[in-house]
Design a protein around this motif. Structure first.
Motif, PDB file in Angstrom:
ATOM      1  N   CYS A  97       0.821  -1.206   0.000  1.00 20.40           N
ATOM      2  CA  CYS A  97       0.000   0.000   0.000  1.00 20.40           C
ATOM      3  C   CYS A  97       0.861   1.266   0.000  1.00 20.40           C
ATOM      4  CB  CYS A  97      -0.920  -0.018   1.222  1.00 20.40           C
ATOM      5  SG  CYS A  97      -2.050   1.382   1.322  1.00 20.40           S
ATOM      6  N   LEU A  98       1.992   1.220   0.694  1.00 19.64           N
ATOM      7  CA  LEU A  98       2.856   2.397   0.760  1.00 19.64           C
ATOM      8  C   LEU A  98       3.338   2.812  -0.623  1.00 19.64           C
ATOM      9  CD1 LEU A  98       4.248   4.451   2.596  1.00 19.64           C
ATOM     10  CD2 LEU A  98       6.160   2.852   2.823  1.00 19.64           C
ATOM     11  N   PHE A  99       3.529   1.849  -1.522  1.00 23.47           N
ATOM     12  CA  PHE A  99       3.933   2.164  -2.897  1.00 23.47           C
ATOM     13  C   PHE A  99       2.879   3.030  -3.575  1.00 23.47           C
ATOM     14  CE2 PHE A  99       3.320   1.179  -7.374  1.00 23.47           C
ATOM     15  CZ  PHE A  99       4.548   1.523  -7.907  1.00 23.47           C
ATOM     16  N   TRP A 100       1.599   2.651  -3.449  1.00 27.62           N
ATOM     17  CA  TRP A 100       0.537   3.429  -4.082  1.00 27.62           C
ATOM     18  C   TRP A 100       0.466   4.833  -3.484  1.00 27.62           C
ATOM     19  CZ3 TRP A 100      -0.745   1.247  -8.346  1.00 27.62           C
ATOM     20  CH2 TRP A 100      -0.846  -0.138  -8.462  1.00 27.62           C
ATOM     21  N   LEU A 101       0.636   4.932  -2.180  1.00 25.10           N
ATOM     22  CA  LEU A 101       0.620   6.246  -1.535  1.00 25.10           C
ATOM     23  C   LEU A 101       1.691   7.166  -2.117  1.00 25.10           C
ATOM     24  CD1 LEU A 101       0.110   5.342   2.230  1.00 25.10           C
ATOM     25  CD2 LEU A 101      -1.344   6.881   0.919  1.00 25.10           C
ATOM     26  N   LEU A 102       2.913   6.669  -2.176  1.00 26.16           N
ATOM     27  CA  LEU A 102       4.016   7.492  -2.664  1.00 26.16           C
ATOM     28  C   LEU A 102       3.904   7.737  -4.161  1.00 26.16           C
ATOM     29  CD1 LEU A 102       6.965   5.934  -0.621  1.00 26.16           C
ATOM     30  CD2 LEU A 102       5.613   7.978  -0.097  1.00 26.16           C
ATOM     31  N   LEU A 103       3.395   6.751  -4.891  1.00 20.02           N
ATOM     32  CA  LEU A 103       3.226   6.926  -6.342  1.00 20.02           C
ATOM     33  C   LEU A 103       2.249   8.059  -6.641  1.00 20.02           C
ATOM     34  CD1 LEU A 103       3.698   5.941  -9.262  1.00 20.02           C
ATOM     35  CD2 LEU A 103       1.743   4.403  -8.941  1.00 20.02           C
ATOM     36  N   PHE A 104       1.104   8.043  -5.957  1.00 20.54           N
ATOM     37  CA  PHE A 104       0.118   9.095  -6.192  1.00 20.54           C
ATOM     38  C   PHE A 104       0.619  10.453  -5.719  1.00 20.54           C
ATOM     39  CE2 PHE A 104      -3.485   5.769  -5.865  1.00 20.54           C
ATOM     40  CZ  PHE A 104      -3.286   5.426  -7.193  1.00 20.54           C
ATOM     41  N   TYR A 105       1.213  10.465  -4.529  1.00 19.55           N
ATOM     42  CA  TYR A 105       1.589  11.741  -3.918  1.00 19.55           C
ATOM     43  C   TYR A 105       2.741  12.405  -4.665  1.00 19.55           C
ATOM     44  CZ  TYR A 105       2.174  15.088  -0.108  1.00 19.55           C
ATOM     45  OH  TYR A 105       2.239  16.237   0.640  1.00 19.55           O
ATOM     46  N   ALA A 106       3.684  11.609  -5.144  1.00 18.43           N
ATOM     47  CA  ALA A 106       4.824  12.176  -5.861  1.00 18.43           C
ATOM     48  C   ALA A 106       4.659  12.115  -7.376  1.00 18.43           C
ATOM     49  CB  ALA A 106       6.109  11.438  -5.464  1.00 18.43           C
ATOM     50  N   GLY A 107       3.956  11.079  -7.847  1.00 24.45           N
ATOM     51  CA  GLY A 107       3.860  10.882  -9.284  1.00 24.45           C
ATOM     52  C   GLY A 107       2.870  11.789  -9.981  1.00 24.45           C
ATOM     53  N   PRO A 119       1.747  14.949  -9.199  1.00 26.68           N
ATOM     54  CA  PRO A 119       2.275  16.294  -9.465  1.00 26.68           C
ATOM     55  C   PRO A 119       3.369  16.307 -10.526  1.00 26.68           C
ATOM     56  CG  PRO A 119       2.060  15.935  -7.118  1.00 26.68           C
ATOM     57  CD  PRO A 119       1.844  14.607  -7.780  1.00 26.68           C
ATOM     58  N   ALA A 120       4.183  15.241 -10.570  1.00 24.02           N
ATOM     59  CA  ALA A 120       5.239  15.181 -11.581  1.00 24.02           C
ATOM     60  C   ALA A 120       4.649  15.115 -12.982  1.00 24.02           C
ATOM     61  CB  ALA A 120       6.139  13.975 -11.325  1.00 24.02           C
ATOM     62  N   LEU A 121       3.518  14.420 -13.124  1.00 22.06           N
ATOM     63  CA  LEU A 121       2.872  14.335 -14.427  1.00 22.06           C
ATOM     64  C   LEU A 121       2.333  15.679 -14.888  1.00 22.06           C
ATOM     65  CD1 LEU A 121       0.912  10.968 -14.054  1.00 22.06           C
ATOM     66  CD2 LEU A 121       2.964  11.384 -15.415  1.00 22.06           C
ATOM     67  N   PHE A 122       1.961  16.538 -13.924  1.00 23.66           N
ATOM     68  CA  PHE A 122       1.429  17.850 -14.268  1.00 23.66           C
ATOM     69  C   PHE A 122       2.527  18.902 -14.397  1.00 23.66           C
ATOM     70  CE2 PHE A 122      -2.359  15.721 -13.058  1.00 23.66           C
ATOM     71  CZ  PHE A 122      -3.394  16.375 -13.703  1.00 23.66           C
ATOM     72  N   GLY A 123       3.782  18.485 -14.199  1.00 26.20           N
ATOM     73  CA  GLY A 123       4.912  19.371 -14.418  1.00 26.20           C
ATOM     74  C   GLY A 123       4.898  20.583 -13.513  1.00 26.20           C
ATOM     75  N   SER A 124       5.095  21.732 -14.084  1.00 25.01           N
ATOM     76  CA  SER A 124       5.219  22.964 -13.308  1.00 25.01           C
ATOM     77  C   SER A 124       3.912  23.391 -12.662  1.00 25.01           C
ATOM     78  CB  SER A 124       5.726  24.104 -14.207  1.00 25.01           C
ATOM     79  OG  SER A 124       4.822  24.314 -15.293  1.00 25.01           O
ATOM     80  N   GLY A 126       2.242  21.669 -10.649  1.00 26.56           N
ATOM     81  CA  GLY A 126       2.202  21.157  -9.281  1.00 26.56           C
ATOM     82  C   GLY A 126       0.967  20.334  -9.016  1.00 26.56           C
ATOM     83  N   ILE A 127       0.365  20.514  -7.865  1.00 32.41           N
ATOM     84  CA  ILE A 127      -0.818  19.753  -7.481  1.00 32.41           C
ATOM     85  C   ILE A 127      -1.985  20.127  -8.388  1.00 32.41           C
ATOM     86  CG2 ILE A 127      -2.492  19.321  -5.640  1.00 32.41           C
ATOM     87  CD1 ILE A 127      -0.286  19.783  -3.651  1.00 32.41           C
ATOM     88  N   PRO A 128      -2.642  19.135  -8.997  1.00 31.30           N
ATOM     89  CA  PRO A 128      -3.724  19.439  -9.947  1.00 31.30           C
ATOM     90  C   PRO A 128      -5.028  19.813  -9.262  1.00 31.30           C
ATOM     91  CG  PRO A 128      -3.452  17.074  -9.708  1.00 31.30           C
ATOM     92  CD  PRO A 128      -2.360  17.712  -8.882  1.00 31.30           C
ATOM     93  N   TRP A 129      -5.939  20.306 -10.047  1.00 34.53           N
ATOM     94  CA  TRP A 129      -7.320  20.578  -9.644  1.00 34.53           C
ATOM     95  C   TRP A 129      -7.432  21.622  -8.539  1.00 34.53           C
ATOM     96  CZ3 TRP A 129      -6.087  15.077  -8.967  1.00 34.53           C
ATOM     97  CH2 TRP A 129      -6.133  14.391 -10.173  1.00 34.53           C
ATOM     98  N   ASP A 130      -6.391  22.447  -8.372  1.00 32.90           N
ATOM     99  CA  ASP A 130      -6.412  23.527  -7.383  1.00 32.90           C
ATOM    100  C   ASP A 130      -6.706  23.030  -5.970  1.00 32.90           C
ATOM    101  OD1 ASP A 130      -5.858  25.487  -9.309  1.00 32.90           O
ATOM    102  OD2 ASP A 130      -7.977  25.636  -9.851  1.00 32.90           O
ATOM    103  N   LEU A 131      -6.216  21.848  -5.648  1.00 33.67           N
ATOM    104  CA  LEU A 131      -6.408  21.310  -4.302  1.00 33.67           C
ATOM    105  C   LEU A 131      -5.335  21.860  -3.369  1.00 33.67           C
ATOM    106  CD1 LEU A 131      -7.059  17.531  -5.098  1.00 33.67           C
ATOM    107  CD2 LEU A 131      -8.764  19.286  -4.648  1.00 33.67           C
TER     108      LEU A 131
END
Length: 236
Positions: free
Chosen positions: A72-82, A84-89, A91-96
């Motif tokens: 489960c920790l893999f999914w947590l870190l993948l979502f949390y770090a991955g 924003p990386a996909l959205f580039g500059s 940062g966090i998407p959807w204005d959250l």
């Protein structure tokens, strides 16, 4: 052997720390409930796919086998770090906010981690429904879809309920991993209290007691439902 640690439980009675622990319990329950409800919905879909023949069923089973062996920790870190990386500059998407984004990652990670086990429980429940009952439903004029939705699935959920409640205990316990991405659940609160007061043992024991109470309550409910189901089956 003598203890060289003087317990000071009065620290945890301070309003700030009580608030942190109460808020942490709220976050723990909210994440756990949403992850469990979501995994029930997605798990039902995955169970349906796995029950189908051909490439669709094989794909569903392959996904289940893969997800079951990833922590489960893999999914947590993948979502949390991955993400924003996909959205580039951007940062966090959807204005959250950072907290909202961490909360969404926590629910999503626990949902994916639990979905495969939910699907397995539902598949076992589906297999427990006798062929005679399906044929009887079809003979009464129900379509194949109506037979599955109105006859098979309700019984499958009833058969799978003890296993699903057991999985809910695991989901609640796995919320402790969410402190790794800054979600202020109970273990996060205990760590914050320890960093300020250096009374981590007291805080951790209190939080452990809360987890124990939640797990014991769900386990008792599982035994009660399992016993009731067994009694019903004995008189069928």
């Amino acid at each position: 052997m003598t203890l060289h640690y003087d317990f000071d439980w009065s620290i945890l009675a301070q309003a700030q720390y009580v608030h942190w622990l109460a808020a942490g319990l709220g976050w723990t329950l909210l994440i756990g409930v949403l992850a469990m409800v979501g995994s029930l919905l997605v798990g039902a879909l995955l169970a349906t796919l796995q029950a189908l023949p051909g490439i669709v069923g094989a794909t569903g089973r392959a996904w289940g086998q893969m997800a079951r062996n990833i922590p489960c920790l893999f999914w947590l870190l993948l979502f949390y770090a991955g993400v924003p990386a996909l959205f580039g500059s951007n940062g966090i998407p959807w204005d959250l906010s950072l907290l909202q984004f961490g909360f969404a990652c926590a629910v999503g990670a626990l949902l994916i981690d639990n979905t495969t086990y939910v699907a397995d429980a539902l598949l076992d429940g589906i297999r427990a429904v006798s062929r005679d009952e399906r044929q009887a439903a079809l003979a009464c004029g129900l379509s194949e879809r109506q037979t599955v939705v109105e006859c098979v699935l309700p019984q499958a959920v009833r058969f799978a309920m003890p296993a699903l409640l057991n999985r809910s205990v695991h989901v609640i316990k796995n919320t402790a991993l969410c402190m790794a991405i800054g979600v202020p659940e109970m273990m996060w609160a205990a760590q914050q209290i320890e960093s300020i007061t250096f009374r981590g043992i007291e805080a951790t024991l209190v939080v452990s007691g809360i987890y124990l109470t939640l797990g014991w309550g769900l386990a008792s409910l599982t035994r009660r439902i399992g016993g009731t189901r067994g009694a019903q089956e004995a008189f069928r």
